[in-house]
Design a protein around this motif. Structure first.
Motif, PDB file in Angstrom:
ATOM      1  N   GLN A   1       7.847  65.334  -5.922  1.00  0.00           N
ATOM      2  CA  GLN A   1       7.201  64.044  -6.138  1.00  0.00           C
ATOM      3  C   GLN A   1       7.934  63.349  -7.290  1.00  0.00           C
ATOM      4  O   GLN A   1       7.502  63.429  -8.450  1.00  0.00           O
ATOM      5  CB  GLN A   1       5.725  64.236  -6.475  1.00  0.00           C
ATOM      6  CG  GLN A   1       4.899  64.842  -5.355  1.00  0.00           C
ATOM      7  CD  GLN A   1       4.651  63.855  -4.233  1.00  0.00           C
ATOM      8  OE1 GLN A   1       4.442  62.662  -4.472  1.00  0.00           O
ATOM      9  NE2 GLN A   1       4.685  64.332  -3.006  1.00  0.00           N
ATOM     10  N   LEU A   2       9.037  62.700  -6.984  1.00  0.00           N
ATOM     11  CA  LEU A   2       9.830  62.076  -8.032  1.00  0.00           C
ATOM     12  C   LEU A   2       9.267  60.706  -8.392  1.00  0.00           C
ATOM     13  O   LEU A   2       8.868  59.930  -7.514  1.00  0.00           O
ATOM     14  CB  LEU A   2      11.286  61.942  -7.600  1.00  0.00           C
ATOM     15  CG  LEU A   2      12.031  63.254  -7.365  1.00  0.00           C
ATOM     16  CD1 LEU A   2      13.475  62.975  -6.988  1.00  0.00           C
ATOM     17  CD2 LEU A   2      11.964  64.167  -8.585  1.00  0.00           C
ATOM     18  N   GLU A   3       9.232  60.425  -9.691  1.00  0.00           N
ATOM     19  CA  GLU A   3       8.731  59.142 -10.163  1.00  0.00           C
ATOM     20  C   GLU A   3       9.747  58.482 -11.074  1.00  0.00           C
ATOM     21  O   GLU A   3      10.499  59.144 -11.787  1.00  0.00           O
ATOM     22  CB  GLU A   3       7.392  59.298 -10.885  1.00  0.00           C
ATOM     23  CG  GLU A   3       7.455  59.973 -12.225  1.00  0.00           C
ATOM     24  CD  GLU A   3       6.086  60.043 -12.902  1.00  0.00           C
ATOM     25  OE1 GLU A   3       5.070  59.711 -12.264  1.00  0.00           O
ATOM     26  OE2 GLU A   3       6.052  60.440 -14.074  1.00  0.00           O
ATOM     27  N   LEU A   4       9.747  57.152 -11.021  1.00  0.00           N
ATOM     28  CA  LEU A   4      10.553  56.325 -11.906  1.00  0.00           C
ATOM     29  C   LEU A   4       9.620  55.783 -12.983  1.00  0.00           C
ATOM     30  O   LEU A   4       8.593  55.184 -12.676  1.00  0.00           O
ATOM     31  CB  LEU A   4      11.191  55.171 -11.125  1.00  0.00           C
ATOM     32  CG  LEU A   4      11.979  54.144 -11.941  1.00  0.00           C
ATOM     33  CD1 LEU A   4      13.238  54.772 -12.533  1.00  0.00           C
ATOM     34  CD2 LEU A   4      12.351  52.946 -11.078  1.00  0.00           C
ATOM     35  N   VAL A   5       9.986  56.000 -14.241  1.00  0.00           N
ATOM     36  CA  VAL A   5       9.195  55.532 -15.374  1.00  0.00           C
ATOM     37  C   VAL A   5      10.011  54.471 -16.097  1.00  0.00           C
ATOM     38  O   VAL A   5      11.154  54.730 -16.505  1.00  0.00           O
ATOM     39  CB  VAL A   5       8.843  56.694 -16.328  1.00  0.00           C
ATOM     40  CG1 VAL A   5       7.987  56.199 -17.490  1.00  0.00           C
ATOM     41  CG2 VAL A   5       8.139  57.812 -15.570  1.00  0.00           C
ATOM     42  N   VAL A   6       9.447  53.266 -16.249  1.00  0.00           N
ATOM     43  CA  VAL A   6      10.169  52.121 -16.805  1.00  0.00           C
ATOM     44  C   VAL A   6       9.291  51.416 -17.834  1.00  0.00           C
ATOM     45  O   VAL A   6       8.073  51.369 -17.681  1.00  0.00           O
ATOM     46  CB  VAL A   6      10.540  51.096 -15.698  1.00  0.00           C
ATOM     47  CG1 VAL A   6      11.515  50.058 -16.220  1.00  0.00           C
ATOM     48  CG2 VAL A   6      11.108  51.788 -14.482  1.00  0.00           C
ATOM     49  N   ASN A   7       9.934  50.805 -18.846  1.00  0.00           N
ATOM     50  CA  ASN A   7       9.143  50.177 -19.895  1.00  0.00           C
ATOM     51  C   ASN A   7       8.675  48.758 -19.559  1.00  0.00           C
ATOM     52  O   ASN A   7       8.185  48.058 -20.429  1.00  0.00           O
ATOM     53  CB  ASN A   7       9.864  50.217 -21.250  1.00  0.00           C
ATOM     54  CG  ASN A   7      11.196  49.505 -21.254  1.00  0.00           C
ATOM     55  OD1 ASN A   7      11.948  49.520 -20.278  1.00  0.00           O
ATOM     56  ND2 ASN A   7      11.521  48.878 -22.369  1.00  0.00           N
ATOM     57  N   TRP A   8       8.753  48.335 -18.305  1.00  0.00           N
ATOM     58  CA  TRP A   8       8.072  47.141 -17.797  1.00  0.00           C
ATOM     59  C   TRP A   8       8.268  47.081 -16.299  1.00  0.00           C
ATOM     60  O   TRP A   8       9.060  47.861 -15.746  1.00  0.00           O
ATOM     61  CB  TRP A   8       8.599  45.864 -18.459  1.00  0.00           C
ATOM     62  CG  TRP A   8       7.555  44.765 -18.544  1.00  0.00           C
ATOM     63  CD1 TRP A   8       7.520  43.600 -17.841  1.00  0.00           C
ATOM     64  CD2 TRP A   8       6.387  44.754 -19.375  1.00  0.00           C
ATOM     65  NE1 TRP A   8       6.408  42.855 -18.184  1.00  0.00           N
ATOM     66  CE2 TRP A   8       5.692  43.543 -19.131  1.00  0.00           C
ATOM     67  CE3 TRP A   8       5.859  45.649 -20.314  1.00  0.00           C
ATOM     68  CZ2 TRP A   8       4.494  43.208 -19.775  1.00  0.00           C
ATOM     69  CZ3 TRP A   8       4.676  45.315 -20.956  1.00  0.00           C
ATOM     70  CH2 TRP A   8       4.017  44.102 -20.681  1.00  0.00           C
ATOM     71  N   ARG A   9       7.553  46.179 -15.657  1.00  0.00           N
ATOM     72  CA  ARG A   9       7.746  45.996 -14.224  1.00  0.00           C
ATOM     73  C   ARG A   9       9.200  45.665 -13.943  1.00  0.00           C
ATOM     74  O   ARG A   9       9.813  44.867 -14.650  1.00  0.00           O
ATOM     75  CB  ARG A   9       6.856  44.847 -13.724  1.00  0.00           C
ATOM     76  CG  ARG A   9       7.150  44.480 -12.286  1.00  0.00           C
ATOM     77  CD  ARG A   9       6.678  43.114 -11.870  1.00  0.00           C
ATOM     78  NE  ARG A   9       6.969  41.997 -12.712  1.00  0.00           N
ATOM     79  CZ  ARG A   9       8.159  41.400 -12.838  1.00  0.00           C
ATOM     80  NH1 ARG A   9       9.218  41.869 -12.200  1.00  0.00           N
ATOM     81  NH2 ARG A   9       8.308  40.351 -13.619  1.00  0.00           N
ATOM     82  N   PRO A  10       9.794  46.253 -12.887  1.00  0.00           N
ATOM     83  CA  PRO A  10      11.188  45.942 -12.579  1.00  0.00           C
ATOM     84  C   PRO A  10      11.413  44.446 -12.346  1.00  0.00           C
ATOM     85  O   PRO A  10      10.539  43.747 -11.822  1.00  0.00           O
ATOM     86  CB  PRO A  10      11.450  46.734 -11.289  1.00  0.00           C
ATOM     87  CG  PRO A  10      10.469  47.859 -11.333  1.00  0.00           C
ATOM     88  CD  PRO A  10       9.239  47.281 -11.980  1.00  0.00           C
ATOM     89  N   CYS A  11      12.590  43.967 -12.749  1.00  0.00           N
ATOM     90  CA  CYS A  11      13.001  42.597 -12.445  1.00  0.00           C
ATOM     91  C   CYS A  11      13.219  42.477 -10.946  1.00  0.00           C
ATOM     92  O   CYS A  11      13.128  43.461 -10.202  1.00  0.00           O
ATOM     93  CB  CYS A  11      14.281  42.237 -13.204  1.00  0.00           C
ATOM     94  SG  CYS A  11      15.754  43.083 -12.575  1.00  0.00           S
TER      95      CYS A  11
ATOM     96  N   VAL B   1      22.959  48.775 -19.650  1.00  0.00           N
ATOM     97  CA  VAL B   1      24.324  48.740 -20.196  1.00  0.00           C
ATOM     98  C   VAL B   1      25.090  47.512 -19.698  1.00  0.00           C
ATOM     99  O   VAL B   1      26.303  47.553 -19.512  1.00  0.00           O
ATOM    100  CB  VAL B   1      25.101  50.047 -19.894  1.00  0.00           C
ATOM    101  CG1 VAL B   1      24.566  51.198 -20.727  1.00  0.00           C
ATOM    102  CG2 VAL B   1      25.062  50.403 -18.407  1.00  0.00           C
ATOM    103  N   VAL B   2      24.377  46.419 -19.491  1.00  0.00           N
ATOM    104  CA  VAL B   2      25.010  45.198 -18.996  1.00  0.00           C
ATOM    105  C   VAL B   2      26.095  44.707 -19.948  1.00  0.00           C
ATOM    106  O   VAL B   2      27.206  44.363 -19.531  1.00  0.00           O
ATOM    107  CB  VAL B   2      23.958  44.103 -18.759  1.00  0.00           C
ATOM    108  CG1 VAL B   2      24.627  42.744 -18.494  1.00  0.00           C
ATOM    109  CG2 VAL B   2      23.051  44.470 -17.587  1.00  0.00           C
TER     110      VAL B   2
ATOM    111  N   ALA C   1      26.465  43.007 -14.293  1.00  0.00           N
ATOM    112  CA  ALA C   1      25.090  42.510 -14.266  1.00  0.00           C
ATOM    113  C   ALA C   1      24.126  43.482 -13.603  1.00  0.00           C
ATOM    114  O   ALA C   1      22.928  43.438 -13.868  1.00  0.00           O
ATOM    115  CB  ALA C   1      25.045  41.162 -13.541  1.00  0.00           C
ATOM    116  N   ALA C   2      24.621  44.356 -12.735  1.00  0.00           N
ATOM    117  CA  ALA C   2      23.736  45.290 -12.036  1.00  0.00           C
ATOM    118  C   ALA C   2      23.346  46.488 -12.879  1.00  0.00           C
ATOM    119  O   ALA C   2      22.481  47.269 -12.475  1.00  0.00           O
ATOM    120  CB  ALA C   2      24.414  45.780 -10.756  1.00  0.00           C
ATOM    121  N   ALA C   3      23.925  46.637 -14.063  1.00  0.00           N
ATOM    122  CA  ALA C   3      23.760  47.867 -14.846  1.00  0.00           C
ATOM    123  C   ALA C   3      22.465  47.875 -15.648  1.00  0.00           C
ATOM    124  O   ALA C   3      22.457  48.084 -16.858  1.00  0.00           O
ATOM    125  CB  ALA C   3      24.966  48.069 -15.754  1.00  0.00           C
TER     126      ALA C   3
END
Length: 200
Positions: free
Chosen positions: A104-114, A69-70, A76-78
C-alpha cells in the motif's frame, strides 16, 4: 540537440540519506520529514519549498524522497512529487506503483499537488495520497501559480482508487511557505523574464 536529461537529488539531500530513518511508522512522522526537507530545500537554492516521499503505508518503509529541483536543474518538471514518484519507480523497477497488490504505497506531500503533479500522481499507480493542505494559502504565501486545478481534485483521485488524506502537518507546512514568501526568493512562474520576487 540534446537526447537525454538527468534528474538527481541535490547533494545536501544525498548526503543526508544515510541518516534518514528507513521506517516511519505514522503519517505524522512521514509528513514531519517532508516539512523538514521542504524547509531546507529553498534555503539550499534548489527550488521551491516543496518536498515529498513515497512510503509503504503498512510497514512504514521509506521508499523514496524528493524535493523540488527546478532551479538547480533548469527543468520545469522537476517538482518534489515527480522526483519522489520517479525515484520510487526506479527503486521498485516499474512505472506502476500499485502493481504489487500486497503493498500500500502512499505519496506524502506538503500541499495538494499542482496541476502538473496532479497528473503525475494520478498515473503513477500510487494507492494513497497524504497532503498537509489544499487551500489557497500556498499561493497566497509564496506567490507560486499552482495552475487551474479542478475543484473536485480529491474526488477524482478517490474515483480512481487513490485515497486522499488532508490536513496532516498543515501548520508546519504553512510556516515553511510563509518563510519562503518572506525571503525574497525567486518565484519561477513561467510569465516571461526572470520570474517575480515577492515584495517585503
Amino acid at each position: 540537440m540534446k537526447t537525454a536529461v538527468s534528474l538527481t537529488l541535490p547533494a545536501w539531500l544525498v548526503d543526508e540519506l544515510p541518516g534518514l530513518p528507513t521506517r516511519l511508522d505514522t503519517v505524522e512522522q512521514r509528513m514531519a520529514l517532508v516539512n523538514t526537507l521542504a524547509a531546507r530545500n529553498h534555503v539550499e537554492g534548489n527550488g521551491g519549498p516543496f518536498a515529498a516521499l513515497v512510503a509503504d503505508r503498512q510497514t512504514g518503509e521509506l521508499v523514496s524522497v524528493g524535493v523540488n529541483v527546478v532551479l538547480s536543474t533548469g527543468l520545469a518538471a522537476a517538482h518534489a512529487e515527480f522526483m519522489a514518484l520517479s525515484l520510487a519507480q526506479a527503486e521498485l523497477g516499474g512505472w506502476d506503483l500499485g502493481a504489487d497488490r500486497d503493498r500500500q504505497l502512499e505519496l506524502v506531500v506538503n500541499w495538494r499537488p499542482c496541476v502538473m503533479c496532479y497528473g503525475s500522481t494520478l498515473w503513477s499507480g500510487i494507492r494513497h495520497l497524504v497532503v498537509a493542505g489544499s487551500g489557497p494559502e500556498l499561493e497566497q504565501l509564496t506567490g507560486f501559480d499552482e495552475g487551474p486545478m479542478r475543484a473536485d481534485w480529491a474526488e477524482q483521485f478517490e474515483s480512481r482508487g487513490i485515497s486522499v488524506t488532508q490536513g496532516v502537518g498543515r501548520e508546519d507546512a504553512l510556516a515553511v511557505f510563509a518563510a519562503y514568501g518572506a525571503s525574497n526568493a525567486l518565484i519561477y512562474n513561467a510569465r516571461g523574464g526572470d520570474g517575480v520576487v515577492i515584495p517585503q
